[in-house]
Design an enzyme around this catalytic site. Structure first.
Site: not given
Length: 566
Positions: A142, A144, A295
């Site tokens: 999302s 890179g 994440d």
């Protein structure tokens, strides 16, 4: 402020972004209309399928449509899709398979732009930096995309290159989402609604930290230091001489994505052990180090061929203060003990409740809501059950979710979702309970020692069943628990001046209810015997004595210890 200056914004600042877009109302309105129209069209298509009775036939088409919609809307909405892709208990399998493609199968941007960014950031040509540089990216995410390359010194590396004009794209979406949140918050039937703009700000702060690759590199090295002694966790090396704010070069990880159950099984790796490593490593991040990966989606977790778990992508991290970690442990202990009055106090300290909350009304509600959940066997408990049951309280009582804890909850449900894709019967508490129990029983910190005493003593009574349950839970996953260190610390504490009341409580516990608790002691010893051999226990006694007893008493003990076998 120009677009060029906005792109140079290094930290998320809602006021600066608001000033930039305040007079660019046409750009804001156009983007808002695009977003709303896209989702309205998708919802209309779903409803049309229901009316025609073709929703089952067209499911695959709609799933693909949703993935393309999120991809077209850009990085912010891709992040939302990534979170949903790890929740097989929330999203239908056909939609899940499409959303999973958002992890790293996004459209790439041109290699010409990528190489221009590398050369601009490093002030050198690609040929001077890398001996080999694959012409096509191996993954596009999302924020890179990643290239495989080799340094002139021979190391195989991954090269992360950030997408062009990313700051301005994120800023516009965050501005619109924050504006919408401020309007709809008072209309929501949840008491946490007013904190929505703060939650958006926290999300924006983390996104801007994530797109600063120098910050990601520092996070990676800090994470590696915390897990330097953990043989189950691997963290890649950063190559600083080739890295900059929008380019990051790190060690190439040759592993299997954690959601690829087929490849993991084909490599003869233990899926259950990998899940255990993932859950325990997150608990260590949360309760020990206070520095956690915010994440942990499948694209950031890799199973290595030797059974270790590798973490990558350290852009989205967060830090818990020491007092917050202590309050979390307190809340966990009080939750296990079902001590809801103290749990309400913990919620106030953690800022989940206002300081003027009436505990008298909330305690019965907690008891009624959580009693059945906590009464379930560990193997039948999962995080989703607890959050679903707990959410009923939010409608009636002034609960709120602090922005920092929104990330923790997101990480927990994401990690549980990853595990569920590997093992549908997975229950996160079945792994978490043994870890927490072992920490309470073996950790040397005074904080956890006091929490252990809080568990096994209540109202000046020794709770035999709680200690027995804690020992059983500690070895649920088959691990041996080395309690020699615990015995040494416990004996050392019992011999100290500050433990006078505890010694009295133990004597009372052995004889309370006008009987000797021989059966309870027998059951406890049956649990302790595999880990506390007579020689080991004597060694712990001697070690504790050295710290507390005077020489006149210690000398005979030392002579006796020399007569025993080593």
């Amino acid at each position: 402020m120009s677009v060029k200056r906005l792109e140079q914004l290094k930290r998320y600042d809602a006021q600066v972004i608001a000033r930039y877009y305040r007079w660019r109302w046409f750009q804001v309105a156009y983007r808002a209309v695009v977003v709303l129209f896209s989702f309205a069209s998708f919802c209309w298509a779903l409803q049309w399928d229901r009316w025609l009775g073709t929703n089952d036939v067209r499911t695959a088409r709609r799933a693909s449509q949703l993935r393309r919609l999120l991809t077209d809307l850009g990085p912010t909405f891709v992040k939302i899709g990534q979170a949903l892709s790890t929740r097989p208990d929330l999203v239908r399998q056909d939609f899940l398979e499409e959303l999973t493609r958002l992890q790293d199968k996004l459209p790439s941007f041109s290699n010409h732009k990528a190489q221009a960014i590398i050369e601009s950031q490093l002030q050198r040509s690609v040929e001077k930096v890398f001996a080999e540089f694959d012409p096509e990216p191996v993954a596009a995410a999302s924020l890179g995309q990643v290239y495989r390359a080799r340094l002139h010194s021979g190391e195989l590396v991954a090269v992360k290159v950030q997408r062009p004009y990313l700051v301005s794209k994120l800023s516009l979406d965050l501005y619109i989402i924050r504006w919408i949140a401020s309007w709809i918050a008072p209309l929501l039937p949840l008491n946490l609604g007013y904190s929505l703009p703060a939650t958006v700000d926290e999300f924006g702060t983390k996104l801007f930290e994530e797109i600063d690759y120098l910050n990601e590199g520092r996070n990676c090295e800090r994470f590696a230091r915390y897990f330097a002694d953990d043989d189950d966790v691997y963290v890649p090396q950063i190559y600083w001489k080739c890295s900059a704010r929008r380019v990051l070069v790190l060690e190439w990880i040759d592993g299997i994505k954690l959601n690829d159950a087929v490849s993991i099984a084909r490599s003869n790796l233990d899926i259950d052990n990998l899940i255990r490593i993932g859950v325990e490593s997150f608990l260590k991040q949360l309760l020990e180090h206070g520095f956690f990966h915010a994440d942990p989606h499948p694209g950031n977790l890799f199973a290595l061929r030797d059974g270790r778990l590798a973490f990558i992508d350290f852009g989205m991290m967060d830090q818990l203060e020491q007092t917050t970690k202590e309050y979390l442990v307190d809340a966990l202990v009080h939750l296990v003990n079902q001590d809801y009055s103290r749990l309400v106090a913990d919620f106030i300290k953690l800022d989940f409740l206002a300081s003027n909350t009436d505990a008298g009304q909330l305690v019965p509600a907690l008891d009624e809501t959580l009693q059945d959940v906590l009464g379930q066997a560990v193997g039948n408990f999962n995080f989703k059950i607890a959050t679903d049951r707990f959410s009923t309280l939010v409608y009636e009582y002034p609960f709120r979710v602090p922005a920092k804890f929104a990330l923790i909850i997101r990480s927990l449900v994401t990690l549980e979702g990853v595990a569920l894709t590997l093992t549908p019967t997975f229950r996160i508490v079945a792994v978490a309970y043994p870890y927490v129990a072992r920490r309470l029983l073996t950790d040397e910190s005074p904080l956890l020692r006091q929490r252990l005493l809080d568990i096994i003593f209540e109202d000046d009574r020794f709770r035999w069943e709680r200690l027995e349950s804690l020992l059983r839970i500690a070895r649920m996953d088959g691990d041996r628990v080395n309690l020699v260190s615990t015995a040494r610390l416990g004996l050392q504490y019992l011999m100290s001046d500050e433990a006078g009341s505890l010694r009295y409580q133990l004597i009372v516990a052995l004889t309370e209810d006008d009987r000797l608790h021989v059966e309870e002691i027998r059951r406890l010893w049956a649990l302790l015997a595999p880990d506390l051999t007579p020689v080991g226990l004597w060694g712990a006694t001697v070690s504790a004595a050295r710290e507390t007893l005077p020489p006149a008493i210690l000398d005979p003990v030392e002579r006796l210890s020399r007569l025993l076998p080593a």
